[in-house]
Design a protein around this motif. Sequence first.
Motif, short mmCIF file in Angstrom:
data_model
loop_
_atom_site.label_atom_id
_atom_site.label_comp_id
_atom_site.label_asym_id
_atom_site.label_seq_id
_atom_site.Cartn_x
_atom_site.Cartn_y
_atom_site.Cartn_z
N GLY A 109 28.52 45.73 -2.04
CA GLY A 109 29.80 46.50 -2.00
C GLY A 109 29.92 46.65 -0.43
O GLY A 109 30.79 47.21 0.01
N VAL A 159 37.39 45.45 20.39
CA VAL A 159 36.09 45.17 21.08
C VAL A 159 36.32 43.77 21.87
O VAL A 159 36.75 42.96 21.22
CB VAL A 159 34.90 44.97 20.29
N PRO A 160 36.20 43.64 23.19
CA PRO A 160 36.34 42.40 23.80
C PRO A 160 35.55 41.15 23.25
O PRO A 160 34.55 41.45 22.78
CB PRO A 160 36.12 42.47 25.16
N GLN A 211 33.25 38.69 23.91
CA GLN A 211 32.37 38.25 24.76
C GLN A 211 32.10 36.80 25.12
O GLN A 211 32.10 36.40 26.40
CB GLN A 211 30.89 39.02 24.47
N GLY A 214 30.58 44.64 16.90
CA GLY A 214 31.42 43.97 17.97
C GLY A 214 31.32 42.39 17.87
O GLY A 214 32.24 41.77 18.40
N GLY A 215 30.64 42.03 16.94
CA GLY A 215 30.48 40.46 16.60
C GLY A 215 30.08 39.85 17.78
O GLY A 215 30.18 38.64 17.95
N HIS A 216 28.68 40.38 18.25
CA HIS A 216 28.02 39.53 19.30
C HIS A 216 27.18 38.74 18.73
O HIS A 216 26.71 37.79 19.44
CB HIS A 216 27.80 40.53 20.34
N MET A 263 34.28 43.72 0.88
CA MET A 263 35.10 42.95 0.14
C MET A 263 35.94 41.99 0.98
O MET A 263 35.46 41.07 1.10
CB MET A 263 36.27 43.94 -0.49
N TYR A 272 27.87 47.79 18.95
CA TYR A 272 27.53 46.42 19.36
C TYR A 272 27.42 45.39 18.03
O TYR A 272 27.98 44.33 18.17
CB TYR A 272 26.29 46.33 19.94
N ARG A 289 25.84 53.43 19.81
CA ARG A 289 26.06 52.18 20.61
C ARG A 289 25.54 50.69 19.75
O ARG A 289 26.19 49.92 19.79
CB ARG A 289 24.90 52.34 21.86
N GLN A 291 22.48 42.65 27.59
CA GLN A 291 21.78 42.65 26.50
C GLN A 291 20.45 41.89 26.89
O GLN A 291 20.37 41.45 28.13
CB GLN A 291 22.48 41.52 25.55
N ARG A 331 39.00 40.21 13.78
CA ARG A 331 39.09 41.19 14.71
C ARG A 331 40.21 41.09 15.70
O ARG A 331 40.88 40.20 16.06
CB ARG A 331 38.00 40.93 15.71
#
Lengths: 370, 370
Positions: A182, B52-53, B55, A123-125, B1, A120, A116, B102, B7
């Motif tokens: 890397g 992934v939505p 947010q 997910g780039g939150h 890289m 998360y 999870r 969250q 996304r």
Amino acid sequence: MTDTAPRPTLEAVAARAGVSRATASRVVNGGDGVREPLVERVRRAVDELGYVPNQAARSLVTRRHDAVAVVIAEPETRVFADPFFALQLRGISKELTAHDNQLVLLLTEGRDDHARVGRYLAGGHVDGALVFSLHLDDPLPGLIRRAGVPTVFGGRPDWSDGEDGDRDPAARDTDAADRGEGAGGGGGVMYVDSDNRDGARTAVRHLVGLGRTRVAHITGPLDQTSAADRLDGFRDVRVDADPRLVEESDFTPAGGERAMRELLDRRPDLNAVFAANDLSAAGALRVLRERGLRVPQDVAVIGFDDMLPVADQTDPPLTTVRQDIEEMGRLMARLLLSRLDHRATPAHGADTGTPAGVILPTTLIRRASA
Amino acid sequence: MTDTAPRPTLEAVAARAGVSRATASRVVNGGDGVREPLVERVRRAVDELGYVPNQAARSLVTRRHDAVAVVIAEPETRVFADPFFALQLRGISKELTAHDNQLVLLLTEGRDDHARVGRYLAGGHVDGALVFSLHLDDPLPGLIRRAGVPTVFGGRPDWSDGEDGDRDPAARDTDAADRGEGAGGGGGVMYVDSDNRDGARTAVRHLVGLGRTRVAHITGPLDQTSAADRLDGFRDVRVDADPRLVEESDFTPAGGERAMRELLDRRPDLNAVFAANDLSAAGALRVLRERGLRVPQDVAVIGFDDMLPVADQTDPPLTTVRQDIEEMGRLMARLLLSRLDHRATPAHGADTGTPAGVILPTTLIRRASA
DNA sequence: CACCCACCCGAGAGCGCCCTCACCTCGGCA
DNA sequence: TGCCGAGGTGAGGGCGCTCTCGGGTGGGTG
């Protein structure tokens, strides 16, 4: 009464100030390139309307969230009973707040939780992560590196593949730096740690300097790097110590008591103890008193942490190795934020300039117990 | 890289599945009203692309953030040394996680911080707030009510205007319910608390039932409602206790030691002690032993909390009043989330059905100390 | 006096998503 | 067989913001 009066938008501010949305936006974001009278008008409109920027809309276009995840892996409840995290969290919170970043707390407790968290983060939150992963076999560090999120670890993470041993700390650091590159979207994986090994050496040397020749060590849980490092430090000074002078414990007062009893049973002649943290030292002190041994006359005791409601309230007050825990938290946050800022700018070349690991020094605090 | 591969968007998913954005969106959000074969296709596209939505984009239109702020006012460091918060936080975290929300942590530490928190909450960055405000004179509850954010308090907040006294708990609850209405964007201000007063009564009655007639009480800091309530409970049973049998303390072991010494000096004949928490009870036990008093033969001791690495490790193991701290955290979160869901739906009429305060029962855990 | 440049400012195009609304497809019923 | 309605699906608008880009203004220079 009125259900959530619709919050004013930038459009509204612009209208009220008699400027365009673009100009209003510029003012809200610092006001560069806008002439003074307009800045003033917009500022006033903002106050009057009580305008607060909509973070979601902003993130949508900037791709920044001004939010950082703090991941605490919590294998057992114990992790939290320790004020250690609380203090680091406080340092982190202060630093993030000072830079208008939010703190998103992620507590994990098992395999599925790891997945999870990985999801998360990927997910780039959030813009980055601060991760506490104490245990050697923890899959979290790997997961996170794969997620490609800028990350700073609290405490030296161990992503070696099982082996380990007595290499010196320099070698370890280099190693970490190597592996750091890397992954993580171009940039080293970083961590902040105390110089546990050196702190331990200082403590043990102090005991030796006091003329104590039979120095015992109550360790922490050895699957945590901090405990392992302190044991290494102990061994650095007491190269051929009797193995019976080392007893593994778990950083708790009760564990310290148990370990102390064990040590006294095995080596009743010991005359000094270096405990891997203050809590276990406190437990040790109780056992020593119970057995009628005087501290420091019969047995000198040194702890680690200088955890304040503890170290100065024991009887006698504890000599201990101080590490500035809150500062570690601050530093973690600062490191991450500066990394995020650097990443924002194009960055003319790989910034290998950033050190992969920052090791904070420790200092010996002399009180009465040694 | 590669620097953060862009996304995939919902658009991409739709294209790959050969459907429209709308259909893809429907599937992502539960898939109601979409025929099975299409659902399947979209699902597969999601996996394949690792979609992934976003947010931020979602919040922009839904006005929900699926995020809850946890506000911890931290007047002193001590607040955190206590595992209490950690446990509640854990409960909260679990519950929020289970509902895909969250946890945004806000630690405050002074006047200006309060303003910041107020601004943040009013800014609509989160859907609701869970607030721990322990001290009677704390301005935070007021600020938060004004911010109009759905809120659940941890522990009974005190927003009376200074006066206070010996009204019975029922009256207090009613009071809270009354005031709860009228702010917070339509809906009561809610809180979760243990039944501190009743727990205290049970403990003291138990001591009395053991035939102890000279029962002392080591209180917590009386500017916290929990401590005040426990004292009230003590007084309910020992209506005309000698005031010298009550000593104010601070929930710490050291404070417990100090208070115990004080009490013994004043009333050497006391034969029972009810300590307001386990930590101070542990301190009291040490003093009793030090003075050669046997527990429970000479002095019976009861604590409060049943804080586990503590209560079962004292010598003798502590009889104590158990409160399920983690469950309190869970409940706080659950309450808030259900409130948020209710608010989302139009709500046919004011939902005064929700109780303003939820009081969890306590249970006496009998161990060896009483 | 003409020109250029530096500096401001506004118009407008999206960021990625949800949701309304119109359309289309069927099955059921008169 | 024709009609209607229910249930699925797609097109498009808009959430509130940032940012690029072009136009406009003023001052300095040849």
